[in-house]
Design an enzyme around this catalytic site. Structure first.
Site, PDB file in Angstrom:
ATOM      1  CG  ASP A  64      48.239  29.041  42.292  1.00 20.76           C
ATOM      2  OD1 ASP A  64      47.427  28.446  41.549  1.00 20.76           O
ATOM      3  OD2 ASP A  64      47.886  29.668  43.279  1.00 20.76           O
ATOM      4  NE  ARG A 382      42.621  21.581  52.949  1.00 22.64           N
ATOM      5  CZ  ARG A 382      41.990  22.359  51.970  1.00 22.64           C
ATOM      6  NH1 ARG A 382      42.290  22.314  50.627  1.00 22.64           N
ATOM      7  NH2 ARG A 382      40.972  23.184  52.524  1.00 22.64           N
ATOM      8  CB  SER A 535      39.769  21.325  48.190  1.00 24.24           C
ATOM      9  OG  SER A 535      39.382  21.338  46.784  1.00 24.24           O
TER      10      SER A 535
HETATM   11  C1  MIC Z   1      43.815  22.595  47.786  1.00 24.22           C
HETATM   12  O1  MIC Z   1      44.712  22.960  48.735  1.00 24.22           O
HETATM   13  O2  MIC Z   1      43.165  21.300  48.156  1.00 24.22           O
HETATM   14  C2  MIC Z   1      43.673  23.166  46.597  1.00 24.22           C
HETATM   15  C3  MIC Z   1      44.008  22.307  45.506  1.00 24.22           C
HETATM   16  O3  MIC Z   1      43.898  24.384  46.635  1.00 24.22           O
HETATM   17  C4  MIC Z   1      41.921  23.198  46.360  1.00 24.22           C
HETATM   18  C5  MIC Z   1      41.650  23.926  45.191  1.00 24.22           C
HETATM   19  C6  MIC Z   1      41.534  22.798  44.098  1.00 24.22           C
HETATM   20  O4  MIC Z   1      41.218  21.665  44.298  1.00 24.22           O
HETATM   21  O5  MIC Z   1      41.920  23.011  43.194  1.00 24.22           O
HETATM   22  C7  MIC Z   1      41.461  24.235  47.480  1.00 24.22           C
HETATM   23  O6  MIC Z   1      41.883  24.369  48.569  1.00 24.22           O
HETATM   24  O7  MIC Z   1      40.192  24.745  47.427  1.00 24.22           O
END
Ligand code: MIC
Ligand code: SF4
Length: 643
Positions: A64, A382, A535
């Site tokens: 995704d 975010r 993340s």
């Molecule tokens: C995010 O929202 O920062 C992500 C991308 O979904 C990350 C995971 C990732 O860095 O692959 C998360 O929230 O853990």
């Protein structure tokens, strides 16, 4: 004594430790999820553990995040690896286009009372159906897939008592933004946020999931709602009423803290650049010109959210303001198919919204970066600086209601100025079609796992020595995010290639950091409060480890990142005072001395060889973590244990 929901689930899953706040416990994990950007590492680690078939009730691998990479084979390599490795080891595979992991998991798999571990920080979304759902690094998820317990500190439990009911044009996003305003991005550290009160009954499951999803931004271990009649109706509408069971707190349940939110007096809220807790009322920013509006992400991409936007545009016969670029990313194939059948999609298209795939997209800086100095209103979770791909853009976080109002008027507008609030009813029956979830192979031995050139092997740290010397390679302030450490966006395609991805470390702050670190043969990183928030990406530990970083000394750490550092053999250490942090400068030569003795107590001596000052730094590791660090991280530790 009565129990709260968190205690009930933890007690049912406890395999080690005592239920004492702050003590380490181990719990059994029922389900796991991975997504492509963290999944490749997680399955490489799973393979390295030598377990044949996953031992969970259910493990799902979602694609995704990076679904449509431009120019190159890397992304397609990752997808092929993920599909074949899933088929071989008993993991369900959710194809690109099926939707964002958290939305799909809530719709199709989440189960009240169960535990879910995901290699994504927004895994708590499934707390919307009464699961204890937590984010973790890919390695922790790999261990859970192999049947290992997940370790966490027994959390404090906070009751958020929701009273009354939301007024028109105010929605679930405003509740979690209000909580962020009150508690800040560190307010949930070490805590589970549990929701209760009469207001809960008035919130649908997708609305509850918006709240548990963005509880990640509070730094909370997770967030959870009761499983009640609303949950039962949702699961029945998803054709899986048999997954339902009731789960509510006992009347005499105890909580460590209580907070009340009066829904009736809540107003539309907005988080300002560049932190999710810089929250004010939308009315305070009324009139600010907007360049972009993005609806979607795992926070606000449900059927309900998209229909509110579509109906508002349709009923008012509005078009998107000519100076606004508006995108909509549906959370799942189910959502997209349903809004296409009931004309919601046609209303969005007619009004001038641009329809993107059911994926993370702009949320992770994958397309739709704002213009220079642009103002972007997003229903996401975010707004860290640069995450959108445009460093000088100003990203604001809002509800779908506030987003559509801005799209219509081209400026920040209190949505209560719009006329009739569309009543979006929860469908009695969702459109259920799991054809894009591929079950694991019936004949796993015959499956060949495909590893194209983008799949590089995993670097592993060596054992810890008794002293570490090196330079301070970078000194940072508070709230450094994992997006600052290892950014996503255009770097995303290198998630399976640690040597290449390591070139991104701190690149938004110091473009030459990786060269500096390699030249110096590694060294130290200094941080302020809440280092590593955001993340779950373990690359934010793996890549620094690859560059030779041996220790990060900070004022405090975010939970998942601290675990990731330990998993990869980097020492996270905490200053005893702000004055100690102030006394060290970028470039100073440091020595950590007598590490093994220091690990046996809770403090290690840190000598600043440049200034001559000596200080103590704390670690707070459990004995399990000490053992892991001594052998160079969790993979070595797990291997040694199984040997
Ligand atoms: C995010 O929202 O920062 C992500 C991308 O979904 C990350 C995971 C990732 O860095 O692959 C998360 O929230 O853990
Ligand atoms: Fe995807 Fe954004 Fe949700 Fe992360 S926060 S899982 S990038 S939609």
């Amino acid at each position: 004594m009565g129990k709260n929901i968190t205690q009930k689930i933890l007690d049912n899953h406890l395999v080690s430790g005592e239920q004492v706040v702050g003590e380490e416990i181990g719990i059994r994990i029922d389900q796991t999820i991975t997504q492509d950007a963290t999944g490749t590492m997680s399955y490489l680690q799973f393979e390295a553990m030598g377990v044949d078939q996953v031992k969970t009730d259910l493990s799902v691998s979602y694609i995704d995040h990076n679904t449509l990479q431009y120019g190159g084979f890397e992304n397609a390599d990752d997808h092929k690896f993920l599909q074949t490795v899933a088929a071989k080891h008993g993991v369900f595979f959710s194809r690109p286009g099926n939707g964002i992991c958290h939305q799909v998991h809530l719709e199709r798999f989440g189960k009240p009372g169960g535990t879910l571990l995901g290699s994504d920080s927004h895994t708590p979304t499934s707390g919307g159906v009464g699961m204890l759902a937590m984010g973790a690094g890919g390695l922790d998820v790999a261990v859970a897939m192999g049947g290992g317990a997940f370790s966490l500190n027994y959390p404090k439990v906070v009751l958020v008592n929701l009273k009354g009911r939301l007024k028109p044009w105010v929605s679930a996003k405003d509740i979690i933004l209000e909580l962020l305003r009150r508690l800040t991005v560190k307010g949930g550290v070490g805590k589970v946020i549990e929701y209760g009160g009469t207001g809960v009954k008035k919130l649908s499951v997708p609305e509850r999931a918006t709240i548990t999803n963005m509880g990640a931004e509070l730094g909370a271990t997770t967030s959870v709602f009761p499983s009640d009649d609303v949950t039962r109706e949702f699961l029945a509408a998803q054709g899986r009423e048999s997954d339902w069971s009731e789960l509510v707190a006992d009347d005499d349940a105890k909580y460590d803290e209580k907070i009340t939110i009066n829904l009736g007096t809540l107003e539309p809220m907005i988080a300002q650049p560049h932190m999710p807790d810089l929250v004010v009322k939308v009315s305070d920013l009324e009139g600010l010109k907007v360049d972009q509006v993005c609806v979607g992400s795992c926070t606000n991409s449900s059927y309900r959210d998209l229909m509110v936007v579509a109906e508002t545009l349709h009923k008012g016969e509005y078009n998107v303001d000519p100076e606004v670029s508006m995108t909509v990313s549906p959370g799942s194939k189910q959502v997209l198919e349903m809004i296409s059948l009931n004309k919601g999609l046609a209303h969005l298209i007619k009004a001038g919204a641009r329809i993107l795939e059911s994926s993370c997209g702009p949320c992770i800086g994958n397309g739709q970066s704002p213009p220079s100095e642009g103002v972007s209103l997003r229903t996401f979770n975010r707004n860290f600086i640069g995450r959108s791909g445009t460093k000088n853009a100003k990203v604001y976080l809002v509800s779908p209601e506030t987003a559509v109002a801005a799209a219509i008027f081209g400026k920040i507008t209190d949505p209560r100025k719009l006329e009739k609030y569309p009543k979006v009813k929860m469908p009695k029956q969702f459109l259920v079609d799991d054809s894009m979830v591929i079950p694991p192979s019936d004949d796993p031995a015959s499956v060949v796992v495909v590893k194209g050139p983008n799949i590089q092997s995993l670097p592993i740290a060596g054992p810890l020595g008794d002293s570490i010397t090196g330079k301070v390679l970078i000194k940072l302030g508070d709230n450094i995010t994992t997006d600052d450490i290892t950014p996503a966006g255009t770097w995303l395609k290198y998630r399976s290639n640690v040597p290449k991805y390591s070139e991104s470390v701190f690149c938004g702050i110091d473009a030459d950091f990786h060269l500096k670190a390699q030249e110096a043969g590694g060294g130290f990183v200094l941080g302020g409060e809440n280092y590593g928030q955001g993340s779950s990406r373990e690359h934010a530990a793996l890549c620094p480890m690859f560059l030779g970083i041996k220790a990060v000394v900070a004022k405090s750490f975010a939970r998942i990142h601290k675990d990731n550092l330990i998993n990869f053999g980097i020492l996270p250490l905490t200053f005893e005072s702000g004055a100690d942090y102030d006394s060290i400068n970028d470039g100073d030569e440091l020595e950590l001395a007598g590490i093994f003795d220091g690990l046996a107590s809770d403090s290690i001596t840190l000598i600043n060889k440049t200034s001559g000052k000596e200080m103590k730094v704390a670690h707070g590791y459990t004995s399990r973590q000490v053992d892991m660090l001594k052998v160079g991280g969790r993979l070595n530790y797990t291997k040694a244990q199984s040997a």
